[in-house]
Write a protein that holds these residues in place. Structure first.
Motif, mmCIF file in Angstrom:
data_model
loop_
_atom_site.group_PDB
_atom_site.id
_atom_site.type_symbol
_atom_site.label_atom_id
_atom_site.label_comp_id
_atom_site.label_asym_id
_atom_site.label_seq_id
_atom_site.Cartn_x
_atom_site.Cartn_y
_atom_site.Cartn_z
ATOM 1 N N ARG A 189 66.323 53.961 22.148
ATOM 2 C CA ARG A 189 67.131 54.534 21.092
ATOM 3 C C ARG A 189 66.458 55.715 20.395
ATOM 4 N NH1 ARG A 189 71.594 51.898 17.386
ATOM 5 N NH2 ARG A 189 72.080 53.837 16.325
ATOM 6 N N SER A 239 67.366 59.601 19.989
ATOM 7 C CA SER A 239 68.298 60.160 19.002
ATOM 8 C C SER A 239 67.563 60.931 17.899
ATOM 9 C CB SER A 239 69.145 59.048 18.383
ATOM 10 O OG SER A 239 68.330 58.167 17.641
ATOM 11 N N GLU A 298 78.236 55.087 16.665
ATOM 12 C CA GLU A 298 77.488 53.830 16.734
ATOM 13 C C GLU A 298 78.314 52.902 17.597
ATOM 14 O OE1 GLU A 298 74.623 52.663 15.439
ATOM 15 O OE2 GLU A 298 74.087 54.622 14.611
ATOM 16 N N SER A 299 77.751 52.463 18.684
ATOM 17 C CA SER A 299 78.605 51.739 19.611
ATOM 18 C C SER A 299 77.981 50.427 20.068
ATOM 19 C CB SER A 299 78.898 52.604 20.836
ATOM 20 O OG SER A 299 79.616 51.874 21.779
ATOM 21 N N TRP A 327 75.506 49.872 23.148
ATOM 22 C CA TRP A 327 74.053 49.778 23.109
ATOM 23 C C TRP A 327 73.573 48.383 23.460
ATOM 24 C CZ3 TRP A 327 69.924 52.379 23.564
ATOM 25 C CH2 TRP A 327 68.694 51.873 23.149
ATOM 26 N N GLU A 362 81.896 56.463 25.393
ATOM 27 C CA GLU A 362 81.210 57.064 24.243
ATOM 28 C C GLU A 362 80.544 58.385 24.649
ATOM 29 O OE1 GLU A 362 80.908 53.982 25.321
ATOM 30 O OE2 GLU A 362 81.505 52.654 23.673
#
Ligand code: MN
Length: 319
Positions: free
Chosen positions: A35, A38, A70-71, A74, A86
């Motif tokens: 992550r 990002s 924000e999904s 993940w 996404e």
């Protein structure tokens, strides 16, 4: 799921006589498993990206932050390619920004984010040239091939599929983005720096017929020779070049802050030379800077290296 864009007040339609640069931040993370990718655009800005580009004499004519949904993807959706809806949404937004930036005459720089970013940035560049009935070339710097399809991918991560998608292979929802495919001409597509390929990728590289320069090629012939040949292929009879710079092409000693490091990479001087040669070609119109992962970096070392290298791609000289 909503994708919104925040545009800064610095946007101007009058770049004046100076050359201009558009900075398009797309902090995608769902293309990989880390992550922290990002955080890339923020780390590059903290390392002085905007000031250093301005100091080279460019006008920053456009700064856009594309927000990333924000999904739940993940947390693992399963299936062959993760988070495709996404990533597709973000790709559309980024493609629009890249096309629009190129239309203004600016150099479009897409700041990632993981390498799934290239799906959108290349689509946007491809539409720009296509509308003008012109061709463009691609030079993709990477430790990896990023040319997996959902069938060959060991992970399902889209950051390992961006080149395949742009060549017309893979998940249709990404391949058919903007309504045409392929986005790239394989005869003007070059990979540089690869050293860590999945088994299926070797086969696809041979099938699609792109030119791939491995680290062994760089070791044997030198970066200058490799880049001369890369430019002969990707720069032949084109109106512009798209450069997709995955920071993991660098050796992990040079840039440890990446999600998927691979030993035996390009050193700083080789990379600086390659980017100087690209600047001298005067063909570079759009650039991706991807896979910087500040969460894995060593006191921002990789972010500073990246900013320094990008300066050379934009004309910084040693003398
Ligand atoms: Mn990559």
């Amino acid at each position: 799921m909503q994708v919104t864009k925040r545009q800064s007040a610095s946007e101007t339609s009058n770049p004046g006589s100076r050359e201009s640069v558009a900075l398009l931040s797309a902090p995608l993370y769902m293309g990989g498993k880390h992550r922290g990718a990002s955080l890339g655009p923020a780390a590059l800005k903290v390392a002085g990206l905007v000031e250093r580009i301005s100091d080279l004499g460019y006008e920053i004519s456009r700064q856009v932050d594309i927000s990333i949904p924000e999904s739940v993807c993940w947390w693992e959706k399963g299936g062959a390619a993760r988070c495709v809806p996404e990533i597709g949404q973000v790709s559309l937004a980024l493609a629009d920004e890249v096309s629009a930036s190129l239309e203004t005459g600016a150099i479009a720089i897409a700041l990632g984010g993981d390498h799934s970013l290239a799906v959108g940035s290349i689509a946007g560049a491809a539409r720009y040239y296509r509308d003008k009935k012109k061709s463009f070339g691609l030079i993709w710097f990477d430790a990896h091939g990023d040319i997996n399809t959902p069938e060959t991918s060991p992970s399902g991560n889209v950051h390992g599929m961006g080149l395949a998608v742009s060549l017309g292979r893979g998940d249709k929802r990404l391949v058919d983005l903007l309504g045409f495919s392929p986005k790239l001409d394989p005869s003007k597509t070059v990979l540089v720096g690869i050293r860590d390929l999945d088994p299926g990728e070797r086969k696809i590289i041979a099938e699609v017929g792109i030119k791939a320069f491995t680290m062994s090629d760089i070791d044997r012939h030198g970066m200058e020779n490799v880049m001369e040949r890369a430019l002969q292929i990707a720069g032949k009879d084109v109106a512009g070049l798209h450069v997709s710079l995955d920071i993991d092409v660098l050796d992990p000693d040079v840039a440890p802050g990446v999600s998927t490091p691979a030993v035996g990479g390009v050193n700083f001087r080789e990379m600086r030379l390659a980017l100087e040669m690209l600047y001298i070609s005067k063909l570079v119109r759009s650039i991706d800077v991807v896979e910087l992962n500040p969460a894995l970096d060593d006191r921002s070392k990789s972010a500073h290296v990246t900013v320094e290298l990008l300066e050379h791609c934009l004309g910084k000289t040693l003398l």
